[in-house]
Design a protein around this motif. Structure first.
Motif, PDB file in Angstrom:
ATOM      1  N   ASP A 283       0.863  -1.176   0.000  1.00 25.83           N
ATOM      2  CA  ASP A 283       0.000   0.000   0.000  1.00 25.83           C
ATOM      3  C   ASP A 283       0.910   1.241   0.000  1.00 25.83           C
ATOM      4  O   ASP A 283       1.869   1.306   0.779  1.00 25.83           O
ATOM      5  CB  ASP A 283      -0.869  -0.035   1.268  1.00 25.83           C
ATOM      6  CG  ASP A 283      -1.926   1.050   1.290  1.00 25.83           C
ATOM      7  OD1 ASP A 283      -3.112   0.691   1.263  1.00 25.83           O
ATOM      8  OD2 ASP A 283      -1.563   2.254   1.339  1.00 25.83           O
TER       9      ASP A 283
ATOM     10  N   SER B 253       0.653   4.113   1.205  1.00 28.68           N
ATOM     11  CA  SER B 253       0.807   4.912   2.418  1.00 28.68           C
ATOM     12  C   SER B 253       1.788   4.296   3.421  1.00 28.68           C
ATOM     13  O   SER B 253       2.233   4.960   4.338  1.00 28.68           O
ATOM     14  CB  SER B 253      -0.555   5.122   3.098  1.00 28.68           C
ATOM     15  OG  SER B 253      -0.993   3.919   3.670  1.00 28.68           O
TER      16      SER B 253
ATOM     17  N   GLU C 192     -10.159   1.688  -1.632  1.00 32.45           N
ATOM     18  CA  GLU C 192     -10.958   0.611  -2.235  1.00 32.45           C
ATOM     19  C   GLU C 192     -10.934   0.646  -3.765  1.00 32.45           C
ATOM     20  O   GLU C 192     -11.053  -0.395  -4.417  1.00 32.45           O
ATOM     21  CB  GLU C 192     -12.405   0.752  -1.716  1.00 32.45           C
ATOM     22  CG  GLU C 192     -13.365  -0.347  -2.087  1.00 32.45           C
ATOM     23  CD  GLU C 192     -13.107  -1.693  -1.394  1.00 32.45           C
ATOM     24  OE1 GLU C 192     -12.546  -1.708  -0.274  1.00 32.45           O
ATOM     25  OE2 GLU C 192     -13.453  -2.719  -1.994  1.00 32.45           O
TER      26      GLU C 192
ATOM     27  N   LYS D 246      -9.043  -1.890  -5.802  1.00 29.96           N
ATOM     28  CA  LYS D 246      -9.462  -3.289  -5.968  1.00 29.96           C
ATOM     29  C   LYS D 246     -10.237  -3.402  -7.280  1.00 29.96           C
ATOM     30  O   LYS D 246     -11.444  -3.628  -7.300  1.00 29.96           O
ATOM     31  CB  LYS D 246     -10.342  -3.725  -4.784  1.00 29.96           C
ATOM     32  CG  LYS D 246      -9.653  -4.690  -3.853  1.00 29.96           C
ATOM     33  CD  LYS D 246     -10.498  -5.074  -2.670  1.00 29.96           C
ATOM     34  CE  LYS D 246     -11.670  -5.964  -2.976  1.00 29.96           C
ATOM     35  NZ  LYS D 246     -12.336  -6.455  -1.740  1.00 29.96           N
TER      36      LYS D 246
ATOM     37  N   GLY E 201      -6.805  -4.950   3.689  1.00 32.66           N
ATOM     38  CA  GLY E 201      -7.578  -5.885   2.885  1.00 32.66           C
ATOM     39  C   GLY E 201      -7.562  -5.558   1.399  1.00 32.66           C
ATOM     40  O   GLY E 201      -7.651  -6.458   0.564  1.00 32.66           O
TER      41      GLY E 201
ATOM     42  N   ASP F 280      -6.420  -8.487  -0.967  1.00 34.81           N
ATOM     43  CA  ASP F 280      -7.385  -9.084  -1.905  1.00 34.81           C
ATOM     44  C   ASP F 280      -6.916  -8.937  -3.354  1.00 34.81           C
ATOM     45  O   ASP F 280      -6.979  -9.880  -4.148  1.00 34.81           O
ATOM     46  CB  ASP F 280      -8.762  -8.394  -1.773  1.00 34.81           C
ATOM     47  CG  ASP F 280      -9.544  -8.889  -0.561  1.00 34.81           C
ATOM     48  OD1 ASP F 280      -8.963  -9.584   0.290  1.00 34.81           O
ATOM     49  OD2 ASP F 280     -10.751  -8.557  -0.469  1.00 34.81           O
TER      50      ASP F 280
ATOM     51  N   THR G 219      -1.478  -5.258   7.525  1.00 33.77           N
ATOM     52  CA  THR G 219      -1.058  -4.118   8.365  1.00 33.77           C
ATOM     53  C   THR G 219      -2.242  -3.318   8.908  1.00 33.77           C
ATOM     54  O   THR G 219      -2.051  -2.245   9.467  1.00 33.77           O
ATOM     55  CB  THR G 219      -0.135  -3.167   7.579  1.00 33.77           C
ATOM     56  OG1 THR G 219      -0.887  -2.629   6.481  1.00 33.77           O
ATOM     57  CG2 THR G 219       1.106  -3.879   7.065  1.00 33.77           C
ATOM     58  N   THR G 220      -3.480  -3.817   8.688  1.00 33.67           N
ATOM     59  CA  THR G 220      -4.638  -3.196   9.342  1.00 33.67           C
ATOM     60  C   THR G 220      -5.268  -4.256  10.248  1.00 33.67           C
ATOM     61  O   THR G 220      -5.031  -5.458  10.063  1.00 33.67           O
ATOM     62  CB  THR G 220      -5.715  -2.718   8.345  1.00 33.67           C
ATOM     63  OG1 THR G 220      -6.257  -3.870   7.672  1.00 33.67           O
ATOM     64  CG2 THR G 220      -5.169  -1.737   7.329  1.00 33.67           C
TER      65      THR G 220
ATOM     66  N   LYS H 225      -9.685 -15.993   0.406  1.00 32.27           N
ATOM     67  CA  LYS H 225     -10.597 -15.312  -0.521  1.00 32.27           C
ATOM     68  C   LYS H 225      -9.864 -14.104  -1.096  1.00 32.27           C
ATOM     69  O   LYS H 225      -9.412 -13.227  -0.347  1.00 32.27           O
ATOM     70  CB  LYS H 225     -11.852 -14.833   0.205  1.00 32.27           C
ATOM     71  CG  LYS H 225     -12.918 -15.885   0.345  1.00 32.27           C
ATOM     72  CD  LYS H 225     -14.227 -15.235   0.790  1.00 32.27           C
ATOM     73  CE  LYS H 225     -15.304 -16.260   1.037  1.00 32.27           C
ATOM     74  NZ  LYS H 225     -16.540 -15.634   1.540  1.00 32.27           N
TER      75      LYS H 225
ATOM     76  N   THR I 170       2.566  -2.932  13.522  1.00 29.71           N
ATOM     77  CA  THR I 170       2.161  -2.157  12.349  1.00 29.71           C
ATOM     78  C   THR I 170       0.853  -1.409  12.616  1.00 29.71           C
ATOM     79  O   THR I 170       0.549  -0.431  11.946  1.00 29.71           O
ATOM     80  CB  THR I 170       1.979  -3.060  11.098  1.00 29.71           C
ATOM     81  OG1 THR I 170       0.949  -4.020  11.375  1.00 29.71           O
ATOM     82  CG2 THR I 170       3.260  -3.773  10.718  1.00 29.71           C
TER      83      THR I 170
ATOM     84  N   SER J 108       0.343   2.734  13.652  1.00 26.95           N
ATOM     85  CA  SER J 108       0.181   3.892  12.768  1.00 26.95           C
ATOM     86  C   SER J 108      -1.220   3.999  12.173  1.00 26.95           C
ATOM     87  O   SER J 108      -1.517   4.940  11.432  1.00 26.95           O
ATOM     88  CB  SER J 108       1.222   3.822  11.635  1.00 26.95           C
ATOM     89  OG  SER J 108       1.172   2.559  11.007  1.00 26.95           O
TER      90      SER J 108
HETATM   91  N1  LIG Z   1     -10.728 -11.577   1.663  1.00 28.40           N
HETATM   92  C1  LIG Z   1     -11.516 -11.556   2.714  1.00 28.40           C
HETATM   93  O1  LIG Z   1     -11.880 -12.607   3.288  1.00 28.40           O
HETATM   94  C2  LIG Z   1     -11.965 -10.220   3.237  1.00 28.40           C
HETATM   95  C3  LIG Z   1     -12.540 -10.133   4.510  1.00 28.40           C
HETATM   96  C4  LIG Z   1     -12.846  -8.854   5.005  1.00 28.40           C
HETATM   97  C5  LIG Z   1     -12.628  -7.725   4.234  1.00 28.40           C
HETATM   98  N2  LIG Z   1     -12.085  -7.863   2.975  1.00 28.40           N
HETATM   99  C6  LIG Z   1     -11.819  -6.703   2.144  1.00 28.40           C
HETATM  100  O2  LIG Z   1     -10.847  -5.897   2.811  1.00 28.40           O
HETATM  101  C7  LIG Z   1     -10.992  -4.543   2.393  1.00 28.40           C
HETATM  102  C8  LIG Z   1     -10.939  -3.667   3.612  1.00 28.40           C
HETATM  103  O3  LIG Z   1      -9.717  -3.862   4.262  1.00 28.40           O
HETATM  104  P1  LIG Z   1      -9.075  -2.730   5.207  1.00 28.40           P
HETATM  105  O4  LIG Z   1     -10.087  -2.291   6.174  1.00 28.40           O
HETATM  106  O5  LIG Z   1      -7.786  -3.260   5.667  1.00 28.40           O
HETATM  107  O6  LIG Z   1      -8.918  -1.516   4.192  1.00 28.40           O
HETATM  108  P2  LIG Z   1      -7.673  -0.878   3.400  1.00 28.40           P
HETATM  109  O7  LIG Z   1      -6.809  -1.924   2.845  1.00 28.40           O
HETATM  110  O8  LIG Z   1      -8.266   0.098   2.472  1.00 28.40           O
HETATM  111  O9  LIG Z   1      -6.877  -0.112   4.552  1.00 28.40           O
HETATM  112  C9  LIG Z   1      -7.516   0.946   5.246  1.00 28.40           C
HETATM  113  C10 LIG Z   1      -6.651   2.214   5.226  1.00 28.40           C
HETATM  114  O10 LIG Z   1      -5.537   2.042   6.067  1.00 28.40           O
HETATM  115  C11 LIG Z   1      -4.330   2.404   5.396  1.00 28.40           C
HETATM  116  N3  LIG Z   1      -3.297   1.579   6.037  1.00 28.40           N
HETATM  117  C12 LIG Z   1      -3.014   0.263   5.850  1.00 28.40           C
HETATM  118  N4  LIG Z   1      -2.119  -0.154   6.766  1.00 28.40           N
HETATM  119  C13 LIG Z   1      -1.816   0.921   7.530  1.00 28.40           C
HETATM  120  C14 LIG Z   1      -0.970   1.122   8.658  1.00 28.40           C
HETATM  121  N5  LIG Z   1      -0.303   0.110   9.207  1.00 28.40           N
HETATM  122  N6  LIG Z   1      -0.888   2.375   9.185  1.00 28.40           N
HETATM  123  C15 LIG Z   1      -1.626   3.385   8.659  1.00 28.40           C
HETATM  124  N7  LIG Z   1      -2.455   3.260   7.626  1.00 28.40           N
HETATM  125  C16 LIG Z   1      -2.549   2.035   7.068  1.00 28.40           C
HETATM  126  C17 LIG Z   1      -4.614   2.166   3.943  1.00 28.40           C
HETATM  127  O11 LIG Z   1      -3.815   2.989   3.131  1.00 28.40           O
HETATM  128  C18 LIG Z   1      -6.081   2.557   3.857  1.00 28.40           C
HETATM  129  O12 LIG Z   1      -6.186   3.955   3.697  1.00 28.40           O
HETATM  130  C19 LIG Z   1     -12.304  -4.464   1.638  1.00 28.40           C
HETATM  131  O13 LIG Z   1     -12.031  -4.379   0.262  1.00 28.40           O
HETATM  132  C20 LIG Z   1     -12.991  -5.789   1.950  1.00 28.40           C
HETATM  133  O14 LIG Z   1     -13.817  -6.234   0.893  1.00 28.40           O
HETATM  134  C21 LIG Z   1     -11.758  -9.093   2.486  1.00 28.40           C
END
Ligand SMILES: NC(=O)c1ccc[n+]([C@@H]2O[C@H](COP(=O)([O-])OP(=O)(O)OC[C@H]3O[C@@H](n4cnc5c(N)ncnc54)[C@H](O)[C@@H]3O)[C@@H](O)[C@H]2O)c1
Ligand SMILES: [Zn+2]
Length: 387
Positions: free
Chosen positions: A63, A65, A94, A97, A126, A130, A150-151, A163, A190, A193
Motif C-alpha cells: 500500500d 501509504s 478501495e 481493488k 484488505g 485481496d 497491516t490493518t 478469498k 504495524t 500507525s
Molecule cells: N478476503 C476476505 O476474506 C476479506 C474479509 C474482510 C474484508 N475484505 C476486504 O478488505 C478490504 C478492507 O480492508 P481494510 O479495512 O484493511 O482496508 P484498506 O486496505 O483500504 O486499509 C484501510 C486504510 O488504512 C491504510 N493503512 C493500511 N495499513 C496501515 C498502517 N499500518 N498504518 C496506517 N495506515 C494504514 C490504507 O492505506 C487505507 O487507507 C475491503 O475491500 C474488503 O472487501 C476481504
C-alpha cells in the motif's frame, strides 16, 4: 527489572497452523497448509520465513501509504536473507481493488519477468491483500503469495482464508479466486500507525467472533475493553491471535463456503451491506456498518425469542465501550423498503428469501430463513437514530 522491561516491550509470538491438506491431497502436489505468525517486531524476521520456503526472488507489493515504512522493513528483511527483491506500490483505497489495477500488476509482473518460483508479498490492508492475492492466483496460473496484513481488519479477517478478488461497477468482490497464501505474518506493531477510526472499525469483526463462536473470548473482550481501546500491546496480541484462531477454525472446516459453517462469519453483514449501499460507500466504514448490522441482528433475534434482552444489552455495551456505533443519524432518512430490496439482492440470500445469521446465545449462531419483513424493518429502525 530486566525481565519486566522485556515483558513490557515484547509480547509472546504465536504460530497458528491452518490445515487444509486433507481435502486436497489428491489434487495438489504442494501442501496448501500454512502458518499465521502473530506477534510484535516480526516483520524484521520475514526474510528467514520466506527463505525457508525455498524462495530466492520476491516482489513486495505494498500500500502506497506504508510503502516507505512497513514495505521498507519487509524489503530489508528479505534482502538480509539474500532474497532478490523488486518493489511495487498500490494507491491506497478501495478503488484499487479493480481490474484496471490488476492489469497494471499483471503487466508489471511480465515486465519483471517473474516466474513461478518468485514469491509475492502483499503488504497492507484488505485492499492490497485481496488485489495482490487475486493477481498472484491468476498470473502464470498461480504464484506463491505471502500475506503481510497491516490493518486490524486484515490481521483478524481478510488475510486468512484465501478469498481474493476485485470489484466490478456492478458490485463488490464479483471477480476473484480462492487462493491460499504460503504464510501470513501479522505484526501488531504495524497497527500503531493506523488512524483511530480504522482501528476501531476493525474491532467490530473481533466482537463478531466472540458473538458467533466463543463466549469466553466475548467475556474477555468485555473485561479488557479499555485496554483494547487504548491499543495495549498484550491485549492487542490476544485480540489478533484469538480472532485468527477462530477464523482458522471456520476456514479449515468450510474453506469454500459449502457446508454452511463459513456463513456464520456473515453475522451482521446482511444488514451491514445494505447500510453501506444505501448510504453510499465510504460514508460508513465497513466495521461501523457491521457494528450497526450486529445490533439490528441481535434485536431481530430477540424479537424472535431466540435470546433475551440481556444478550442485546451485553453486545451493545461492548460495542459502545470499544467506540463503535450502535445507532446513527446517517441512516435516519433511509427508506426501509429500499433496505429490504437491497438485502434480498445480497448474494448471501438464497432464492430471494431473506436469510440471516442470528445468535441464540453469546458464542453461538444459527441460520434463519423466511423471517417476517415487519420484524426485520423494526430491527432496522432501532439503529436508525441515536437513542
Ligand atoms: N478476503 C476476505 O476474506 C476479506 C474479509 C474482510 C474484508 N475484505 C476486504 O478488505 C478490504 C478492507 O480492508 P481494510 O479495512 O484493511 O482496508 P484498506 O486496505 O483500504 O486499509 C484501510 C486504510 O488504512 C491504510 N493503512 C493500511 N495499513 C496501515 C498502517 N499500518 N498504518 C496506517 N495506515 C494504514 C490504507 O492505506 C487505507 O487507507 C475491503 O475491500 C474488503 O472487501 C476481504
Ligand atoms: Zn466484514
Amino acid at each position: 527489572m530486566i525481565l519486566n522491561e522485556w515483558r513490557r516491550h515484547n509480547v509472546k509470538r504465536h504460530e497458528i497452523h491452518v490445515r487444509l491438506d486433507d481435502n486436497t491431497a489428491a489434487t495438489s502436489p504442494v501442501s496448501r497448509s500454512y502458518k499465521i505468525h502473530v506477534g510484535d517486531e516480526i516483520l524484521q524476521h520475514i526474510g528467514d520465513l520466506v527463505r525457508n520456503d525455498n524462495v530466492q526472488r520476491a516482489v513486495v507489493v505494498s500500500d502506497q501509504s506504508i510503502n516507505e515504512s512497513h514495505g521498507h522493513t519487509v524489503t530489508r528483511s528479505l534482502e538480509a536473507a539474500s532474497i532478490t527483491v523488486d518493489r511495487l506500490s498500490i494507491p491506497s483505497g478501495e478503488a484499487s481493488k479493480s481490474l484496471v489495477e490488476s492489469e497494471r500488476l499483471w503487466n508489471e509482473f511480465a515486465r519483471l519477468e517473474i516466474d513461478r518460483k518468485t514469491a509475492i508479498l502483499a503488504v497492507g490492508g484488505g485492499v492490497v491483500g485481496d488485489l495482490t492475492g487475486f493477481v498472484a492466483a491468476t498470473f502464470s496460473r498461480g504464484l506463491r503469495v505471502w500475506q503481510i496484513p497491516t490493518t486490524l481488519v486484515a490481521q483478524v479477517d481478510s488475510a486468512i482464508g484465501g478469498k481474493t478478488g476485485v470489484n466490478l461497477p456492478a458490485g463488490k468482490n464479483l471477480v476473484g479466486a480462492f487462493w491460499q497464501p504460503r504464510g501470513v505474518v501479522a505484526d501488531i506493531n504495524t497497527l500503531n500507525s493506523l488512524p483511530d477510526r480504522e482501528y476501531v472499525s476493525g474491532l467490530a469483526e473481533v466482537v463478531k467472533y466472540g458473538m458467533i463462536l466463543d463466549p469466553d473470548f466475548f467475556q474477555w473482550l468485555e473485561n479488557n475493553a479499555n485496554l483494547i481501546r487504548g491499543r495495549d500491546k498484550e491485549s492487542l496480541n490476544h485480540v489478533v491471535r484469538r480472532s485468527a484462531e477462530l477464523k482458522t477454525f471456520v476456514v479449515e472446516r468450510d474453506e469454500r463456503e459449502i457446508t454452511g459453517l463459513r456463513a456464520c462469519l456473515n453475522y451482521g453483514h446482511t444488514f451491514a451491506h445494505a447500510f453501506e449501499t444505501t448510504t453510499g460507500y465510504g460514508t460508513l466504514l465497513h466495521g461501523e456498518a457491521v457494528s450497526l448490522g450486529m445490533m439490528a441482528a441481535v434485536r431481530l433475534a430477540c424479537s424472535l425469542s431466540l435470546l433475551d434482552q440481556t444478550v442485546v444489552e451485553r453486545q451493545q455495551k461492548l460495542l459502545e465501550s470499544l467506540g463503535l456505533p450502535v445507532a446513527t443519524p446517517v441512516l435516519n432518512n433511509i427508506n426501509t423498503d429500499d433496505f429490504l430490496k437491497i438485502m434480498a439482492r445480497d448474494k448471501k440470500t438464497v432464492g430471494g428469501n431473506l436469510r440471516f445469521v442470528l445468535p441464540d446465545k453469546i458464542g453461538h449462531v444459527k441460520t434463519m430463513d423466511d423471517i417476517d419483513c415487519i420484524l426485520v424493518t423494526s430491527a432496522i429502525k432501532t439503529v436508525c437514530c441515536v437513542v
